[in-house]
Structure formats: structure tokens, C-alpha cells
Design a protein around this motif. Sequence first.
Motif: not given
Length: 242
Positions: A27-39, A104-112, A129-132
Amino acid sequence: MEVDREDGRSQNQLRPLACSRNILHRAHGSASWSQGDTKVLAAVYGPKAGTKKNENPEKACIEVIWKPKTGQIGKPEKEYEMILERTLESICILTVNPNTTTSIIVQVVNDDGALLPSAINAACMALVDAGIPMKHLAVAICCCLAKSGYVILDPTKLEEQKMKAFAYLVFPNSVRSVLPEGSLRVEGEPIENGIITSVTHGIMSVADYFYCLERGRAASVKLSDFLRRNLQQQSTDSSKAG
């Protein structure tokens, strides 16, 4: 009124936050974000030439594709895509790369719980991260209203299911961390007093909504501080690696 939450948090307390950038190499840019068990993972591709049908070719186009953890995309996910697109379009500088599309592709890893705000936060960091080119960053929070009238922030999935109503709120990031000195206004309005996106579900009074807004704005300061520390830390790590 103090409220006992199952995980021991106070009403205004956020779950532990975690964010990593540059995690997907294609990807040109990427990130993971977690809040508790939501990722949530977000990946940015582009800008690539051409815009979607009926879009203004004199501006850049933002496209969001939502991918659930399992199953097919449904009506709620389509709504999430629309909200994300409008939010990201409002913070990106669309005149820099006209007649292009950034996906922007958004992939749900876990929904809490608080899934959409987590996705918005992940997408913003992936765009960085992509410099947009962006006017400023944004931070998103979920505020829930219980039947008894109390408000809690950053609910778990179980808490969401018990609530009377909730609001997804997106605020500009802390001014001093993202804008050059002297650029404290957008279209004449002080940016720290603004709100980028507001989506409500359920029934709440005007007074309850403004209370949610007040609590959300206070929480956005904590999220902005976390973003700033995260960006500074990863910049330091990159410098050391170089």
C-alpha cells in the motif's frame, strides 16, 4: 452520577489506544488502530489517474471500501463508507492532485464497540502515512446515552447494545500540533471550536446532544495528544533507522 462499567472504567475514560503505521508494504500508506479489543486496519492506494463517475475532475476524489471481518457488506457498512468518504474529503486538500482518485480500504479485524470512530482514526493515520495533502488531522469518538440519562464515552459492543442512543463525533485534531502558526481559522471559524462530522442514532434531546458534544470535545483532546505522541515517536524511530 458515577456509573459502574463492566470493565471498571469511568464514564469519560477511553480504552487503551494503540496505533502503528507503514504496516502493509504494497500500500502507499497504511495504519492499524486499536481501542481496547476493537481493531481496524486501513490501507491507502493512490492517488491514481481519473475520478469516479459524476465527480469533479478539477478536484481529487476519495473512495472508501469497507471490508467486514466476515460476510458480505450490508446497509450499515455502506453507510460507514459514505460517512468516511465525506469526512476524509473534508480534511484532505482536494485541489492538489486534480482528476485523481485515492482509495482507502478499511478492514475490520475485530468489533468490540466504537467501530466507525476507530475506522476514521485508522484512515486518517493511513493518509498521513501515504503523504496525502491534508488541511489537518481529525479524531473521532463515540458517545452513548443510556435510558437513565447518563453518558459514557468509547463504549464496548455490549454497552452499545444497552444504550438508548449514541453519537459519532469527529473533531479537528489539536490546532497547535498540525497547523502552522497563524493558521487558526478555517473559513473564518476557529478550528478548535468546530466539528467535522456528527452522526446520531436513536432518540436524544437537544440538551443531551450538546452534552455529548461537550464530553466528546473534551475526549478529543486526549486523542489528539495520543496522535501527536504517536507521530513524534514514529518519526524519531524512522530517523534512527535512517
